[in-house]
Write a protein that holds these residues in place. Structure first.
Motif, PDB file in Angstrom:
ATOM      1  N   VAL A 230      -5.770  -6.136  -4.676  1.00 43.71           N
ATOM      2  CA  VAL A 230      -4.540  -6.049  -3.888  1.00 43.71           C
ATOM      3  C   VAL A 230      -4.221  -7.406  -3.260  1.00 43.71           C
ATOM      4  N   SER A 231      -5.241  -8.074  -2.715  1.00 45.36           N
ATOM      5  CA  SER A 231      -5.018  -9.378  -2.082  1.00 45.36           C
ATOM      6  C   SER A 231      -4.564 -10.406  -3.111  1.00 45.36           C
ATOM      7  N   THR A 232      -5.203 -10.371  -4.283  1.00 43.19           N
ATOM      8  CA  THR A 232      -4.814 -11.314  -5.339  1.00 43.19           C
ATOM      9  C   THR A 232      -3.402 -11.026  -5.828  1.00 43.19           C
ATOM     10  N   ALA A 233      -3.067  -9.745  -5.954  1.00 45.63           N
ATOM     11  CA  ALA A 233      -1.707  -9.379  -6.363  1.00 45.63           C
ATOM     12  C   ALA A 233      -0.693  -9.853  -5.334  1.00 45.63           C
ATOM     13  N   ALA A 234      -1.025  -9.710  -4.035  1.00 45.86           N
ATOM     14  CA  ALA A 234      -0.116 -10.181  -2.992  1.00 45.86           C
ATOM     15  C   ALA A 234       0.055 -11.690  -3.064  1.00 45.86           C
ATOM     16  N   THR A 235      -1.041 -12.388  -3.326  1.00 42.59           N
ATOM     17  CA  THR A 235      -0.947 -13.845  -3.469  1.00 42.59           C
ATOM     18  C   THR A 235      -0.095 -14.211  -4.677  1.00 42.59           C
TER      19      THR A 235
ATOM     20  N   ALA B 145       5.495  -6.412   0.995  1.00 41.23           N
ATOM     21  CA  ALA B 145       5.313  -5.547   2.171  1.00 41.23           C
ATOM     22  C   ALA B 145       4.350  -4.401   1.863  1.00 41.23           C
ATOM     23  N   LEU B 146       4.505  -3.787   0.666  1.00 40.46           N
ATOM     24  CA  LEU B 146       3.622  -2.682   0.290  1.00 40.46           C
ATOM     25  C   LEU B 146       2.182  -3.169   0.108  1.00 40.46           C
ATOM     26  N   LEU B 147       2.028  -4.308  -0.540  1.00 40.03           N
ATOM     27  CA  LEU B 147       0.678  -4.841  -0.745  1.00 40.03           C
ATOM     28  C   LEU B 147       0.033  -5.230   0.571  1.00 40.03           C
ATOM     29  N   ASP B 148       0.808  -5.758   1.494  1.00 32.51           N
ATOM     30  CA  ASP B 148       0.267  -6.107   2.812  1.00 32.51           C
ATOM     31  C   ASP B 148      -0.216  -4.865   3.550  1.00 32.51           C
ATOM     32  N   ALA B 149       0.557  -3.773   3.463  1.00 34.14           N
ATOM     33  CA  ALA B 149       0.136  -2.518   4.095  1.00 34.14           C
ATOM     34  C   ALA B 149      -1.147  -1.994   3.459  1.00 34.14           C
ATOM     35  N   ALA B 150      -1.198  -2.020   2.112  1.00 36.81           N
ATOM     36  CA  ALA B 150      -2.410  -1.567   1.421  1.00 36.81           C
ATOM     37  C   ALA B 150      -3.607  -2.444   1.782  1.00 36.81           C
TER      38      ALA B 150
END
Length: 583
Positions: free
Chosen positions: A35-40, A78-83
């Protein structure tokens, strides 16, 4: 010769704990990393998409699709940050719970040595505060890849736009690398000092709380407050140093990062005037320069990891104290013959017991007497394997206690203490503690033998009264502890001054029940009263760390030194003693 950090046992245990804690939440850590990598990744795509949309808008070309792409990326971020927030909190909680559970079990397995070395207050600080801080490590490590991917991706993106932009940024990269290394090193050192000061304050506070009645009676509240808070200046200094380290790093980042960003934007502007870049690419380059100089995120991550590593090392120090190991040898049928062979035990650098040889025949009662500090309670602890001797061995029916399985040992040996810890939700559960299937009849019979049944029935809910809500004197607490030992049964019963808070009449009745027609077994009594010693089959007189003599109480009473072991040297009688108040 100095010891390398890699060779430090506490550091090795800390690393092993953190590795296992990470595996415990491995699936969630992997999800957090993804998730963190996807957000990045989404964050790296956004400047390019925005730049493309801007170029199309400036060229008055259709840009709806790219604007929608931009909106979709913002929503995805925003969704990835929440996850990421939910996963981080979950992993932190699971890892902390696992560390506390593992360390608590280890502390209980080590036994009194842990409190002797660290102090009860410091142990609580480590198991509560340090475990919570160390528990953030798995999530922080999982998110670190994404934190590193941001700056690296930003540099790569600059190179894809134009190699000269990446070259300008990389010219200042060594300064940022040096900054990050200094932050990690200095934060670890200051965090270690801070946590040690916290532990010292917690240890002193635990001592003060335990002796609050003495403190209040002596009128020394102010002096005790000063003693508890004495490490506070060191705590403040370490805390301020920690903030100075991070503040200095932030200030340096503020000084270096804008220069790099300005250099990138300046070169991009020159390239724009030469028609080498578009306006959208300049916008993207400015955003990638910000991402590439994301030192603030990295500083925060590294500082958090440094504090967590320092906390984990304090947990690793607990693991350096080995827990008791048990064997697989079965205990044969027997009367409960207890034997100490050449037992030597040291505490605090002092030899308390020195080569003790002692035999307690099965089915008999031996009282252990001696002056204060003679090692009576330590001998009782060794006999029940609540502690291990430094030399020699303790045997039960011919089997060394070290070679017995834990379950066999605890079924065979029951204990009662001067200040029993009454654990469990209700009084009935406290008496039946440790029993595989405590029946109400067994619990009540044990309470009757300990003369506890009457006052338990007078409690608001009888045996179902919560222990915390059961008003009781010191003597009544001891009777509940004795009831627990009687309910336990076993072939060896050890009473470590477990009758000291009883009035003499109650003590006599319980002694009669203990030595009467109840379940057969061997009994070891640590006695401070001559009347208690007089009821035993034999007395072992400890003096100077050795067994001075073994014999009947009335025979040893002829010796003045033996009488002096009981204080005033007078032998009280039960007859006419009355019903003195229990404490």
């Amino acid at each position: 010769m100095t010891t390398r950090a890699d060779d430090d046992p506490a550091t090795g245990h800390a690393r092993a704990l953190l590795r296992t804690a990470t595996r415990y939440s491995g699936a969630r850590c992997a999800a957090l990393c993804l998730v963190s990598t996807a957000a990045t990744g989404a964050g790296l795509l956004l400047p390019t998409v925005l730049g493309r949309a801007l170029d199309l808008l400036l060229a008055q070309a259709p840009a709806t699709r790219w604007v929608l792409y931009s909106a979709a990326l913002v929503l995805l971020l925003a969704l990835l940050d929440a996850a990421q927030t939910v996963l981080t909190g979950t992993v932190d909680a699971r890892s902390t719970a696992w560390l506390r559970r593992r360390l608590t079990g280890h502390v209980l397995g080590v036994g009194p040595r842990a409190a002797d070395r660290f102090g009860s207050g410091d142990l609580v600080a480590r198991l509560v505060g340090n475990a919570a801080e160390a528990g953030t490590t798995p999530a922080a490590r999982a998110a670190l890849l994404a934190a590193l991917a941001g700056p690296v991706g930003g540099v790569v993106a600059l190179g894809l736009i134009d190699w000269r932009l990446a070259a300008v940024f990389l010219a200042g990269a060594p300064v940022l690398t040096f900054l990050l290394r200094a932050v990690a090193r200095d934060t670890t050192d200051s965090a270690t000092r801070y946590q040690r000061a916290q532990g010292r304050i917690a240890a002193a506070l635990a001592e003060a709380v335990e002796g609050f009645r003495t403190v209040r009676a002596a009128g020394t509240e102010g002096r005790e407050t000063a003693r508890v808070l004495r490490p506070l200046p060191g705590l403040s200094e370490a805390g301020h140093r920690m903030w100075r380290v991070q503040g200095r790093a932030a200030a340096q980042a503020v000084a270096v990062a804008p220069l790099l960003q300005l250099g990138v934007v300046a070169v991009a502007g020159v390239l724009l005037t030469r028609d080498r870049l578009s306006v959208g690419e300049v916008l993207a380059a400015s955003r990638y320069a910000v991402l590439a100089t994301g030192v603030g995120v990295l500083v925060g991550r590294l500082a958090g990891l440094a504090r967590a590593r320092a906390a984990a090392r304090r947990l690793g120090e607990i693991r350096t104290e080995p827990a008791a190991a048990f064997g697989a040898r079965r205990l044969p049928d027997g009367p409960g013959r207890l034997e100490l062979r050449g037992v030597t035990a040291r505490r605090g650098g002092r030899t308390v017991l020195d080569g003790v040889d002692l035999v307690v025949p099965g089915g008999t009662t031996l009282a252990v007497v001696g002056r204060s500090g003679a090692g009576k309670s330590l001998l009782a602890a060794l006999a029940g394997r609540l502690a291990d001797p430094d030399a020699g061995e303790v045997l039960l029916d011919g089997v060394p206690l070290r070679e017995l399985p834990h379950e066999d040992l605890r079924r065979a040996v029951g204990c009662a203490f001067a200040r029993p810890a009454l654990l469990g939700g209700t009084v009935e559960q406290a008496i039946g503690l440790g029993l595989a299937s405590p029946s109400p009849d067994r619990v009540r019979e044990a309470a009757r033998r300990a003369l506890a049944d009457d006052f338990v029935r007078r409690l608001p809910d009888g045996y179902d009264t919560a222990v915390a809500d059961a008003p009781r004197s010191g003597g009544e607490s001891q009777r509940l502890g004795l009831a627990r030992a009687f309910a336990h049964g076993g072939r060896l019963l050890i009473l470590d001054d477990a009758l000291s808070s009883l009035d003499t009449v109650t003590e006599r009745h319980i002694t009669d029940a203990l030595l009467g027609d109840g379940p057969a077994g061997t009994r070891l009594l640590v006695a401070h009263r001559a009347a208690t010693a007089a009821c035993a089959d034999a007395v072992a007189w400890l003096d100077g760390g050795r067994v001075r003599a073994v014999g009947r109480h009335e025979e040893l009473w002829r010796l003045a030194e033996y009488r002096a072991a009981f204080g005033d040297g007078t032998e009280p009688a039960y007859a006419g003693a009355g019903s003195g108040a229990e404490t």
